[in-house]
Enzyme design. Structure first.
Site, mmCIF file in Angstrom:
data_model
loop_
_atom_site.group_PDB
_atom_site.id
_atom_site.type_symbol
_atom_site.label_atom_id
_atom_site.label_comp_id
_atom_site.label_asym_id
_atom_site.label_seq_id
_atom_site.Cartn_x
_atom_site.Cartn_y
_atom_site.Cartn_z
ATOM 1 N N THR A 227 13.137 7.612 0.959
ATOM 2 C CA THR A 227 12.272 7.225 2.067
ATOM 3 C C THR A 227 13.003 6.357 3.081
ATOM 4 O O THR A 227 14.107 5.883 2.850
ATOM 5 C CB THR A 227 11.010 6.490 1.575
ATOM 6 N N TYR A 228 12.322 6.159 4.206
ATOM 7 C CA TYR A 228 12.924 5.492 5.356
ATOM 8 C C TYR A 228 11.938 4.475 5.881
ATOM 9 O O TYR A 228 10.809 4.820 6.249
ATOM 10 C CB TYR A 228 13.202 6.559 6.427
ATOM 11 N N GLU B 170 10.509 11.311 -5.521
ATOM 12 C CA GLU B 170 10.696 10.473 -4.344
ATOM 13 C C GLU B 170 11.030 9.035 -4.741
ATOM 14 O O GLU B 170 10.361 8.436 -5.582
ATOM 15 C CB GLU B 170 9.426 10.487 -3.487
ATOM 16 N N ARG C 53 6.841 11.301 12.257
ATOM 17 C CA ARG C 53 6.600 10.382 13.367
ATOM 18 C C ARG C 53 6.642 8.951 12.860
ATOM 19 O O ARG C 53 7.262 8.083 13.448
ATOM 20 C CB ARG C 53 5.243 10.655 14.030
ATOM 21 N N GLY C 54 5.957 8.704 11.741
ATOM 22 C CA GLY C 54 5.911 7.368 11.158
ATOM 23 C C GLY C 54 4.661 6.621 11.574
ATOM 24 O O GLY C 54 3.980 6.969 12.541
ATOM 25 N N ASP C 55 4.354 5.571 10.816
ATOM 26 C CA ASP C 55 3.183 4.744 11.114
ATOM 27 C C ASP C 55 3.466 3.812 12.287
ATOM 28 O O ASP C 55 4.625 3.455 12.536
ATOM 29 C CB ASP C 55 2.804 3.899 9.890
ATOM 30 N N HIS D 69 -5.126 13.021 8.658
ATOM 31 C CA HIS D 69 -4.309 11.959 9.251
ATOM 32 C C HIS D 69 -5.250 10.892 9.821
ATOM 33 O O HIS D 69 -6.319 11.218 10.358
ATOM 34 C CB HIS D 69 -3.429 12.539 10.361
#
Length: 306
Positions: free
Chosen positions: A68-69, A37, A127-129, A172
């Site tokens: 990554t994004y 990654e 979903r993302g933080d 999570h």
């Protein structure tokens, strides 16, 4: 002239084959996958460092690499550009990240279209933080999506994509227990997810617990554990905290024995990563996903140990 045409045809065929290479098929094969990654560089110097790492890691023929994004699309352009460059200039198969954070459905469709135009067919849907960081309430874009399973369904409906999702062996930050985490993964699977990649695994037992919870629910979703070789204890501890999953005492105690001895900490970190990876593979994990921090030496060292 003829030789040149033959070489061009061969190159085009090789490139086309990478365009259609399926990450789920790799993960489901009999041999374990090894993937790396990277994150988009912030400046020219960081980009040079990244490409040095990519070229070094390319030599060991990883199954795929992950790009990554940034939260809220902060690195959206760089992610798309880097993913396309990896596909066009290396022998590697890239997987692009995509999050719901700060995007309308129309924007998400556009980003997926950018990946498709670049030839990318493997996407990790997250979903993302929360935009304010962990600990802040999650607020979906008013014209966006609220959960990762919705993003999975959107991407699968837009074309011939393979879609992976995130898994959380340590739980999570917003879930109440491991049962809730497993149920969330099952919903992602039902929406079309074909594999999952975990957050950093520091406790192998937690990975095995999540895997077994999924199996009890009849899930067939393969879950690839992520390993981050420790080279700087403070940096990794900080990252673990930001991810909502502090390192277990068994790990921190081993690192703390070396005090300020940077070489000792690094050697211990390599040993921990190697031991965890070996146990994960012995327990039947379908592969190891290495978080490289855009550097090659530590990852190559652990890979060599395996």
């Amino acid at each position: 002239m003829v030789c040149g045409m033959a070489h061009g045809t061969a190159s085009s065929m090789a490139r086309a084959e990478r365009f259609t290479r399926s990450i789920p098929a790799m993960i489901e094969a009999d041999t374990p996958t090894f993937s790396f990654e990277f994150f988009p560089p912030k400046d020219d110097a960081s980009e040079a460092q990244l490409w040095d790492a990519i070229r070094r890691l390319e030599k060991v023929s990883p199954s795929f690499v992950s790009i990554t994004y940034g939260a809220g699309g902060g690195t959206r352009g760089r992610t798309v550009r880097l993913t396309q460059r990896v596909l066009e200039e290396t022998s590697l198969t890239p997987m692009a990240h995509l999050t719901c954070v700060g995007h309308s459905v129309a924007e998400l469709r556009s980003i997926v279209g950018s990946y498709a135009a670049a030839g990318v067919r493997n996407i990790l849907a997250l979903r993302g933080d929360p935009q304010g960081g962990l600990g802040q309430p999650w607020v979906a874009h008013p014209e966006g999506l609220d959960h990762a399973d919705e993003l999975v369904a959107l991407v699968r409906g837009l074309g011939d994509f393979t879609v992976g999702v995130a898994a959380f062996p340590d739980g999570h930050p917003e879930s109440s227990d491991i049962s809730e985490d497993a149920e969330t993964l099952v919903r992602k699977e039902q929406a079309g997810a074909q594999f999952a990649i975990t957050q950093m695994v520091f406790d192998v037992d937690h990975y095995l617990r999540l895997r077994d919870e999924l199996a009890r629910r009849g899930s067939r979703l393969p879950v690839v554990p992520a390993i981050m070789p420790i080279t700087n204890a403070r940096q990794v501890a900080r990252m673990a905290e930001l991810a909502g999953q502090p390192m277990p005492a068994a790990v921190t105690e081993r690192l703390e024995r070396h005090g300020d001895d940077a070489d000792g900490v690094r050697a211990e970190g390599m040993a921990i990563a190697t031991e965890s990876s070996r146990r994960l593979l012995d327990e039947g994990a379908p592969g190891i996903h290495f978080i490289t921090m855009n550097r090659s030496s530590a990852t190559l060292e652990v890979f060599g140990n395996l």
